[in-house]
Design an enzyme around this catalytic site. Sequence first.
Site, PDB file in Angstrom:
ATOM      1  N   HIS A  59      46.187  31.710  49.532  1.00 54.69           N
ATOM      2  CA  HIS A  59      47.394  31.875  48.718  1.00 54.69           C
ATOM      3  C   HIS A  59      47.019  32.414  47.334  1.00 54.69           C
ATOM      4  O   HIS A  59      47.580  33.401  46.862  1.00 54.69           O
ATOM      5  CB  HIS A  59      48.146  30.553  48.592  1.00 54.69           C
ATOM      6  CG  HIS A  59      49.236  30.581  47.565  1.00 54.69           C
ATOM      7  ND1 HIS A  59      50.408  31.279  47.744  1.00 54.69           N
ATOM      8  CD2 HIS A  59      49.317  30.026  46.322  1.00 54.69           C
ATOM      9  CE1 HIS A  59      51.170  31.141  46.667  1.00 54.69           C
ATOM     10  NE2 HIS A  59      50.525  30.389  45.788  1.00 54.69           N
TER      11      HIS A  59
ATOM     12  N   ASP B 245      50.826  64.674  37.708  1.00 54.28           N
ATOM     13  CA  ASP B 245      50.183  63.697  38.581  1.00 54.28           C
ATOM     14  C   ASP B 245      49.175  62.943  37.728  1.00 54.28           C
ATOM     15  O   ASP B 245      49.094  63.168  36.521  1.00 54.28           O
ATOM     16  CB  ASP B 245      49.489  64.384  39.772  1.00 54.28           C
ATOM     17  CG  ASP B 245      49.397  63.448  40.983  1.00 54.28           C
ATOM     18  OD1 ASP B 245      49.135  62.243  40.773  1.00 54.28           O
ATOM     19  OD2 ASP B 245      49.591  63.903  42.114  1.00 54.28           O
TER      20      ASP B 245
ATOM     21  N   TRP C  54      40.277  30.070  45.118  1.00 55.99           N
ATOM     22  CA  TRP C  54      40.194  31.463  44.653  1.00 55.99           C
ATOM     23  C   TRP C  54      39.121  31.655  43.595  1.00 55.99           C
ATOM     24  O   TRP C  54      38.703  32.771  43.336  1.00 55.99           O
ATOM     25  CB  TRP C  54      41.556  31.962  44.141  1.00 55.99           C
ATOM     26  CG  TRP C  54      41.833  31.742  42.689  1.00 55.99           C
ATOM     27  CD1 TRP C  54      42.261  30.587  42.102  1.00 55.99           C
ATOM     28  CD2 TRP C  54      41.712  32.692  41.628  1.00 55.99           C
ATOM     29  NE1 TRP C  54      42.409  30.760  40.753  1.00 55.99           N
ATOM     30  CE2 TRP C  54      42.085  32.043  40.435  1.00 55.99           C
ATOM     31  CE3 TRP C  54      41.331  34.032  41.564  1.00 55.99           C
ATOM     32  CZ2 TRP C  54      42.084  32.676  39.184  1.00 55.99           C
ATOM     33  CZ3 TRP C  54      41.325  34.661  40.312  1.00 55.99           C
ATOM     34  CH2 TRP C  54      41.695  33.979  39.151  1.00 55.99           C
TER      35      TRP C  54
ATOM     36  N   SER D 214      38.247  49.342  44.312  1.00 60.97           N
ATOM     37  CA  SER D 214      39.554  49.972  44.167  1.00 60.97           C
ATOM     38  C   SER D 214      40.065  49.852  42.737  1.00 60.97           C
ATOM     39  O   SER D 214      40.547  50.815  42.141  1.00 60.97           O
ATOM     40  CB  SER D 214      40.528  49.316  45.145  1.00 60.97           C
ATOM     41  OG  SER D 214      41.847  49.588  44.801  1.00 60.97           O
ATOM     42  N   SER D 215      39.910  48.670  42.148  1.00 62.33           N
ATOM     43  CA  SER D 215      40.455  48.445  40.810  1.00 62.33           C
ATOM     44  C   SER D 215      39.709  49.240  39.759  1.00 62.33           C
ATOM     45  O   SER D 215      40.313  49.773  38.824  1.00 62.33           O
ATOM     46  CB  SER D 215      40.395  46.955  40.459  1.00 62.33           C
ATOM     47  OG  SER D 215      41.156  46.224  41.372  1.00 62.33           O
TER      48      SER D 215
ATOM     49  N   HIS E 251      39.353  35.572  32.790  1.00 59.90           N
ATOM     50  CA  HIS E 251      40.387  35.521  31.768  1.00 59.90           C
ATOM     51  C   HIS E 251      40.955  36.888  31.416  1.00 59.90           C
ATOM     52  O   HIS E 251      42.175  37.039  31.370  1.00 59.90           O
ATOM     53  CB  HIS E 251      40.019  34.708  30.536  1.00 59.90           C
ATOM     54  CG  HIS E 251      41.274  34.255  29.876  1.00 59.90           C
ATOM     55  ND1 HIS E 251      41.959  33.146  30.292  1.00 59.90           N
ATOM     56  CD2 HIS E 251      42.051  34.850  28.961  1.00 59.90           C
ATOM     57  CE1 HIS E 251      43.095  33.073  29.622  1.00 59.90           C
ATOM     58  NE2 HIS E 251      43.174  34.090  28.803  1.00 59.90           N
TER      59      HIS E 251
ATOM     60  N   GLU F 159      41.250  39.052  33.442  1.00 60.90           N
ATOM     61  CA  GLU F 159      42.100  39.258  34.609  1.00 60.90           C
ATOM     62  C   GLU F 159      43.512  38.724  34.376  1.00 60.90           C
ATOM     63  O   GLU F 159      44.499  39.332  34.797  1.00 60.90           O
ATOM     64  CB  GLU F 159      41.466  38.573  35.835  1.00 60.90           C
ATOM     65  CG  GLU F 159      42.344  38.475  37.071  1.00 60.90           C
ATOM     66  CD  GLU F 159      42.532  39.807  37.787  1.00 60.90           C
ATOM     67  OE1 GLU F 159      41.763  40.747  37.494  1.00 60.90           O
ATOM     68  OE2 GLU F 159      43.433  39.898  38.625  1.00 60.90           O
TER      69      GLU F 159
ATOM     70  N   TYR G  53      45.067  38.757  31.662  1.00 56.98           N
ATOM     71  CA  TYR G  53      45.795  39.751  30.872  1.00 56.98           C
ATOM     72  C   TYR G  53      45.991  41.042  31.649  1.00 56.98           C
ATOM     73  O   TYR G  53      46.962  41.770  31.410  1.00 56.98           O
ATOM     74  CB  TYR G  53      45.084  39.967  29.529  1.00 56.98           C
ATOM     75  CG  TYR G  53      45.124  38.690  28.730  1.00 56.98           C
ATOM     76  CD1 TYR G  53      46.342  38.200  28.272  1.00 56.98           C
ATOM     77  CD2 TYR G  53      43.995  37.929  28.526  1.00 56.98           C
ATOM     78  CE1 TYR G  53      46.419  37.002  27.606  1.00 56.98           C
ATOM     79  CE2 TYR G  53      44.065  36.716  27.855  1.00 56.98           C
ATOM     80  CZ  TYR G  53      45.278  36.259  27.404  1.00 56.98           C
ATOM     81  OH  TYR G  53      45.356  35.059  26.759  1.00 56.98           O
TER      82      TYR G  53
ATOM     83  N   SER H 133      59.086  45.492  27.784  1.00 54.93           N
ATOM     84  CA  SER H 133      59.169  46.176  26.489  1.00 54.93           C
ATOM     85  C   SER H 133      59.887  47.508  26.610  1.00 54.93           C
ATOM     86  O   SER H 133      60.322  48.077  25.604  1.00 54.93           O
ATOM     87  CB  SER H 133      57.773  46.415  25.904  1.00 54.93           C
ATOM     88  OG  SER H 133      57.105  45.194  25.717  1.00 54.93           O
TER      89      SER H 133
ATOM     90  N   HIS I 258      37.533  28.366  27.990  1.00 58.83           N
ATOM     91  CA  HIS I 258      38.586  27.343  27.988  1.00 58.83           C
ATOM     92  C   HIS I 258      38.948  26.955  29.424  1.00 58.83           C
ATOM     93  O   HIS I 258      39.676  25.998  29.627  1.00 58.83           O
ATOM     94  CB  HIS I 258      39.813  27.770  27.163  1.00 58.83           C
ATOM     95  CG  HIS I 258      40.619  28.873  27.756  1.00 58.83           C
ATOM     96  ND1 HIS I 258      41.228  29.836  27.002  1.00 58.83           N
ATOM     97  CD2 HIS I 258      40.926  29.192  29.021  1.00 58.83           C
ATOM     98  CE1 HIS I 258      41.871  30.672  27.767  1.00 58.83           C
ATOM     99  NE2 HIS I 258      41.697  30.309  29.004  1.00 58.83           N
ATOM    100  N   HIS I 259      38.440  27.698  30.386  1.00 61.20           N
ATOM    101  CA  HIS I 259      38.587  27.264  31.784  1.00 61.20           C
ATOM    102  C   HIS I 259      37.498  26.262  32.154  1.00 61.20           C
ATOM    103  O   HIS I 259      37.449  25.786  33.279  1.00 61.20           O
ATOM    104  CB  HIS I 259      38.492  28.459  32.732  1.00 61.20           C
ATOM    105  CG  HIS I 259      39.590  29.463  32.530  1.00 61.20           C
ATOM    106  ND1 HIS I 259      40.785  29.394  33.198  1.00 61.20           N
ATOM    107  CD2 HIS I 259      39.676  30.545  31.732  1.00 61.20           C
ATOM    108  CE1 HIS I 259      41.555  30.399  32.821  1.00 61.20           C
ATOM    109  NE2 HIS I 259      40.903  31.119  31.929  1.00 61.20           N
TER     110      HIS I 259
ATOM    111  N   THR J 272      50.632  36.809  21.213  1.00 60.23           N
ATOM    112  CA  THR J 272      51.572  36.620  22.316  1.00 60.23           C
ATOM    113  C   THR J 272      52.922  36.183  21.776  1.00 60.23           C
ATOM    114  O   THR J 272      53.972  36.684  22.193  1.00 60.23           O
ATOM    115  CB  THR J 272      51.025  35.575  23.310  1.00 60.23           C
ATOM    116  OG1 THR J 272      49.647  35.870  23.549  1.00 60.23           O
ATOM    117  CG2 THR J 272      51.769  35.614  24.613  1.00 60.23           C
TER     118      THR J 272
ATOM    119  N   LYS K 253      54.850  39.029  20.230  1.00 57.58           N
ATOM    120  CA  LYS K 253      55.567  39.856  21.201  1.00 57.58           C
ATOM    121  C   LYS K 253      56.926  39.251  21.535  1.00 57.58           C
ATOM    122  O   LYS K 253      57.937  39.943  21.586  1.00 57.58           O
ATOM    123  CB  LYS K 253      54.738  39.995  22.487  1.00 57.58           C
ATOM    124  CG  LYS K 253      53.650  41.031  22.366  1.00 57.58           C
ATOM    125  CD  LYS K 253      52.996  41.272  23.715  1.00 57.58           C
ATOM    126  CE  LYS K 253      52.044  42.448  23.618  1.00 57.58           C
ATOM    127  NZ  LYS K 253      52.479  43.610  24.372  1.00 57.58           N
TER     128      LYS K 253
ATOM    129  N   ARG L 262      44.809  19.179  41.614  1.00 57.78           N
ATOM    130  CA  ARG L 262      45.187  20.344  42.412  1.00 57.78           C
ATOM    131  C   ARG L 262      44.214  20.484  43.575  1.00 57.78           C
ATOM    132  O   ARG L 262      43.190  19.829  43.626  1.00 57.78           O
ATOM    133  CB  ARG L 262      45.195  21.606  41.540  1.00 57.78           C
ATOM    134  CG  ARG L 262      43.829  22.056  41.090  1.00 57.78           C
ATOM    135  CD  ARG L 262      43.915  23.094  39.990  1.00 57.78           C
ATOM    136  NE  ARG L 262      44.160  24.421  40.517  1.00 57.78           N
ATOM    137  CZ  ARG L 262      43.827  25.541  39.870  1.00 57.78           C
ATOM    138  NH1 ARG L 262      43.214  25.465  38.695  1.00 57.78           N
ATOM    139  NH2 ARG L 262      44.070  26.718  40.369  1.00 57.78           N
TER     140      ARG L 262
END
Lengths: 615, 376, 199
Positions: free
Chosen positions: A80, A109, A144, A174-175, A258, A260, A262, A273, A307-308, A333, A336, A455
């Site tokens: 998941h 293109d 994950w 790919s990314s 992290h 990631e 963002y 926006s 912080h993780h 943040t 915004k 969790r």
Amino acid sequence: MSVATDTAAAPHTAHHGEPTGLWSWITTVDHKRIGVMYFLTSVFFLLVGGLEALLIRIQLFKPENDFISAELYNQLFTMHGTTMIFLVAMPMAVAFFNYVVPLQIGARDVAFPRLNALSYWIYLFGGLYLNASWFVGAAPNTSWVGYANLTSTQFSPGLNVDFWVLGLSILGVSSIMGGVNFITTIINLRAPGMKLMRMPLFTWMTFVTSFLLITALPVIAVALIMLAFDRFFSANFFNVAAGGDPVLWQHLFWIFGHPEVYILVLPAFGVISDVIPAFSRKPLFGYPVVVYAGVLIGFIGWGVWSHHMFTSGLGPIADSFFVATTMIIAIPTGVKIFNWMATMWGGAIRFTTAMNFAIGLVALFTVGGLSGVMHASAPVDLQQHDSYFVVAHFHYVIVGGILLGMFSGLYYWFPKVTGRYMSEKLGAWHFWSTLIGFNLTFFPMHFSGMFGMPRRTWTYQSELGVEFYNQLSTIGGFMLGVSTLIMLYNVIKSARSGAPAGSNPWGAPTLEWSIPSPPHHYNFPSLPEVRSREPMWHDAEREAIEAVTLAEPESEPVMPGPSFWPIVVASGVTATWALVMTGVWWVPLIGLAYTTFGVFMWAFEDPFKHLKSSH
Amino acid sequence: MKSLRTLLGTWVVALLTASCTFDREAHPQSSIHPTSDFASVIHELYVDIFWWTLGILVVVWVALAYILVRFRARPDQPVPKQVHGHMGLEIGWTVAPALIVVAIAIPTIQAVFSTQQGDPENALVVDVIGHQYWWEFRYPDSGLVTANEVHIPVNRPVSFRISSADVIHSFWVPMLGGKRDANPVRLRPEGEDPEYNWIHLTASEAGTFWGQCAEFCGASHSLMGFRVVVESDQEFAAWQAELAEPVTAPMTAPVDTTEAGEAAQAPVQTAQIDPLVEQGREIFHSQTCVACHAIAGTNAQGEIAPNLTLLGQRSSIAAGWLENTPENLVQWITAPQDVKPGALMPGVNVPGGNWPATNLSEEQVRAVAAYLFSLR
Amino acid sequence: MAEAAAVAHDDHHYTSTGLNSWKLGFWTLIGSECLFFGTLISTYMVYKGQSIVGPFSGEIFDIPLTTVSTFVLLMSSLAMVLALDGVQRGSRKLSMIWLGVVILLGATFLGFQVYEFSHFYHEGLGLDTNLLGSSFYVLTGFHGTHVFFGVVWLTTLWVMSARGKLPPSKALNVEIAGLYWHFVDIVWIVIFVLVYLIQ
């Protein structure tokens, strides 16, 4: 690799229409078709990941349940998370990058159309490979984040982790290519007058995201390579008996992980926006500030990873450093959020479905952002970390932020893609069922977590007193499932019989609304000249641009032709990695040989040969 | 339709009740009912930040609601004034959150340092070692060992030294404070010390507190609980003494757990020997059980599975998952993997770890359970 | 008015910055590669001196030998510059000579690496022996793989040149291959300093 062939001057050609049929989609290099394929594929995986979530929610409906086995449960929550991050949220954003960015900057293109097709096919094959694990009963089962050393062969001997480590490696390729493509496109293919500080915010956020992609993905790639070497060739990177450090995995994972976050959320910020000004009939308030805030988030996003890891024992000095950086990142943040609200202030707000989802994002992302401030406080995080409180937090960010933003983009740009509006009536159903279902699912999780439910647990004891909250979550989860089906129905129905939309159905300010809906395959007959941030809102400029963009060209612009080689190379890359699973060192070389063949054929292919043959 | 309404009504009532019953008794693993200095520091910080963030949320939502109502599009409305920004506002809403962040960060960093300082002079050190899927506790001062239920004295500094024997676990007793990961101990080159994680706390009240593994550690991660028994110095000393010299000879199989205390202290000679317990004792000590399990004062000295000394005293078995009753012991011994997938203990019909199935008869299993339950 | 707003840029060479897109894209990719090697090198540094059992790096590294192979790779970069110059001038002879030299030097470097790997292996350092074995082989192995791909790429260009299909108009091909080659070279300098020289 012969690189000059793509840029070689090609002869002008007579009019030729857009081909149709399956083969034309397989060999397409048109960014718009690739964008559509990205979107449909990500919706498919959204359904897969959603189904996994619903099975999880059924299992957790009551304490000490055994609806599914612990082993299956572990596979479900791992897949998941992996699916929603890598196969849904990221590619759904990439779908919009693909479709919208070239139109917003006035390009025909992306910079590398065939590379773009390659990115898509690798994503598709990588996603299918990852999910093929279900059919051999060995889906990834170590979450994950795949913390070492649980992922070592000693503790995870099966194929499960093999699928995970190889599947993610494939997707990373790919990314990175996507990032390279969009950075080049945005720097190099802007229409005349489209200065950086005139670019629509969505393009800006794509730009920042692309930099994060090319810098963050290599880090996880190395971590995955190290894990693969540990698993397949008995290396010692995470082997404590040889002095290896499992915490190194956590560092590498979150140095990627992290940014990631963002990578996922900035595109959604970009979407709203653009949406909020369009439906407030006011320019984005504090445009440069919103741009710089996005860039700043991208930069600071690199300095907050630990912080993780507050519970992993880094010591008070490191903890304090990451407390400080994490709290600092909350400021841009917040800025915004305030700017979006100031954009609406004094405007003429039209509550279309696209706008509703954008407003929903502002309201709900704030909740996730603020609970994020709670666990930015390291001591508080010692309680909340790895509990359902954190599950609530990041779903408010990922669903409340990212998914709502993507839905907003769907309703906003759908008329451009299809030439038809999506049904606003079904849209209202979709919006409200999402809003209610979402909050019903995830708000109670704050309480489950506060009352000590960790969790990634297959079940919980009735004594914990969290049954009621879990039941609410399960009911909400099914509402979310229904809302997704409504969305799907709306997409299908509206694509066939939606009300026709003109070139600028919303009266929006940016360049993509200057061309017909759906656009020609070459987008712009000739390139318009842009003179402001809101070209479509200044009558003189709009008229000048539309005279160009809506005109029938005397001769169609030259576009690169279809190519079969991206899908060949993509299948080769996937096969090479998949064959590593055999554990025999020379077997992947077969895949590599096939890939190399594809690369050479690609390199020596003339993208404009389709024009020469007709001469 | 009516039943739907009834159902909804029930839910609303339940919701209201639930939100009012944040009481401790209903939530043994609550993180908002601190019972130690460590937990209190965290909780105060949490409450502090909670009000700040709630305040911000209310401001944002109220402002948003006002905007949405006040500035909704009206028919025949002219194009709104095209405003591009306002430097003063931008500075304002950058500085204001920055100040709030500073207000949160200062107590946070103070707490980061204060909670990570131990009291090496007075603290009782307890080694916590996570295993798939149970907890081992060692008292290095006395050399005593127990599993899944650790005792500590109240109002005395305790330092948990946390590590793992296999994969990463996380040691979490919410009422006593935050969690720390149990990392496997890396082998270090000569001259370098191994690294451990620590939790330092002083429990402020007696009681039995629930804990659970909080880092995903494999198949039965969700079934890896434990208990912390906080008791007075005297009770703690008595428990330690008992653990050091446990009653190992079998005696009356107690039927009533409330008499457990007295039964344990009764002299061995006067106790009647229960034949079932005696039979269980013989089976246990002559089978492969002793290769993995230890019972102090016997030939069972295995160290790779939970120490079973004074097992009968524990409130739960299978790492906090089942209540400690003879019936549950029977269930566990018969088929451990049914209770806990991935458990390494062999069952009656299924092998486990490197061990073949035990092939014990039903009666033998009952005897072993009775014997283990008698260890109190 | 319409004509004024439209800019006739049907030319496929049009870019907003004037930079060639391939070159720009390749620089971007090199940026990505920096992070890739940066992470591998960091891992090596983190695990430096952490191995429990030997052989340790001080016992088996042969610095004079690696200095020679480093010199070989450095010289190949020089040859790469001359090769590009040859192609830009349209001299098939110079192109083929210097491309050939780059290929030979690159292959020589790979030869040194193969020798070094087999030598270390016989000294008892396997991938699975200790942290040094894992982090050293994976780091230098991935660098070697990059060199190998570079050699294949350059060989392709050499063949094109030999068949007269590398005119000055395709000098960009060689320039980008050169970018890659110089990058791989620089990475090796960093590895040489951090892995071999600073023990």
